[in-house]
Design an enzyme around this catalytic site. Structure first.
Site: not given
Length: 335
Positions: A191, A248
């Protein structure tokens, strides 16, 4: 647990320090810092101003710059160092830590060259030690401020995971368990690469529709590779997959998103790295992810464009133009 445990956290970055502060509520906890000044500040002022500004750490947390002292009474070892120094630190730890002590990784990266996950490195350097990770959608400053959050304690042995779970839990920081170590561990480094792309989208001002596309298509890329490497599909819709990806990609505090925004502003990788006092794992991980994708025969067009930008082959705008050239097919099959 019949007695109070001794937790050692190696690495006094933002997340390592935050986890150490949490653990010090539940166990006798000591954190090792490379810089003696950092250890002194934690002991004297309950602060780590280099990474966490003026946020206050738990009063029971102790710090040291002496690795031997940090490991002397260790019952649980938490590795809070970045992926690029993970193996080297474990090699120094090996003669100092007692046998069978569980080792928990906080690092969301993959080793360059070997393409190893952090728990694989633990098994290689500390054979016989139970290895796992603590991961999830966690911005260190928000967790330290007491905002509600959650993470996953992933271990192959559920009994060990359940035994460690209370050490890192508070009333507002919930820790779940998962035996899918591979899937839980891959979500973080994968990610980070997608988050750089989301940051580029933010910096280029391409709109929320495009950012949503990047995040959702990025999740599919993560899931494809994760399953190909042995992770369970359902793990990637949980805290260490979708949860971590959303945090994120969306938070302005995310280092990897900030990297993407700087790429959009025209900065080079060298300039971005030189300007940061914390590690953005996605920069180093991007090349490793593409090596793994090639090895497992998985298409990852978003990660491919990010890796090209990191290498300096072209800029953020060209990367998004490259994504527009892809021919869409069935949603769950195509790039």
């Amino acid at each position: 647990m019949s007695r109070r445990m001794n937790v050692t956290v190696l690495g006094a970055g933002s997340w390592g320090t935050t986890v150490a502060s949490i653990a010090s509520r539940n166990a006798d906890t000591i954190i090792w810092a490379r810089r003696a000044e950092t250890a002194d500040e934690i002991n004297r002022e309950q602060r780590n101003s280099q990474y966490l500004k003026d946020l206050t750490l738990h009063r029971h947390l102790r710090a040291t710059a002496d690795l031997e002292e940090a490991l002397r009474d260790c019952d649980v070892l938490v590795m809070g160092v970045p992926s690029h120094s993970f193996r080297d630190t474990l090699q120094k730890v090996a003669p100092l830590v007692r046998p069978w002590v569980p080792v928990i990784s906080l690092a969301k990266g993959l080793e360059q060259g070997t393409q190893r996950r952090m728990t694989e490195i633990i098994h290689e350097e500390l054979p016989g030690h139970p290895a796992g990770l603590l991961a999830g959608p966690n911005i260190a400053k928000e967790v330290l401020q007491g905002m509600a959050a959650a993470a996953v304690m992933a271990m192959p042995d559920e009994k060990i995971a359940c035994a460690l779970q209370p050490l890192f839990s508070t009333a507002v920081f919930r820790v779940y368990t998962n035996t899918d170590v591979i899937g839980s561990e891959l979500g973080g480094p994968l990610k980070n690469v997608i988050a750089i792309s989301a940051g580029m989208a933010q910096g280029l001002g391409v709109g929320e529709n495009t950012r949503a596309m990047v995040i959702t298509r990025g999740l599919l890329e993560i899931s494809r590779l994760g399953v190909a490497m042995g992770g369970r599909a359902e793990t990637f819709s949980g805290l260490t997959g979708l949860g971590d990806l959303l945090t994120t990609c969306m938070s302005p505090l995310s280092r990897n998103r900030q990297v993407g925004e700087q790429f959009a502003a025209g900065k080079t990788t060298a300039e971005i790295v030189a300007s940061m006092n914390m590690v953005a794992e996605g920069i180093k991980t991007s090349s490793v992810v593409m090596e793994l994708a090639e090895r497992h025969g998985v298409e990852m067009p978003i990660a491919h464009e990010v890796a090209a930008v990191v290498r300096g082959e072209y800029g953020a705008l060209q990367a998004f133009r490259g994504l527009r050239k892809l021919t869409p097919g069935a949603e769950q099959e195509s790039g």
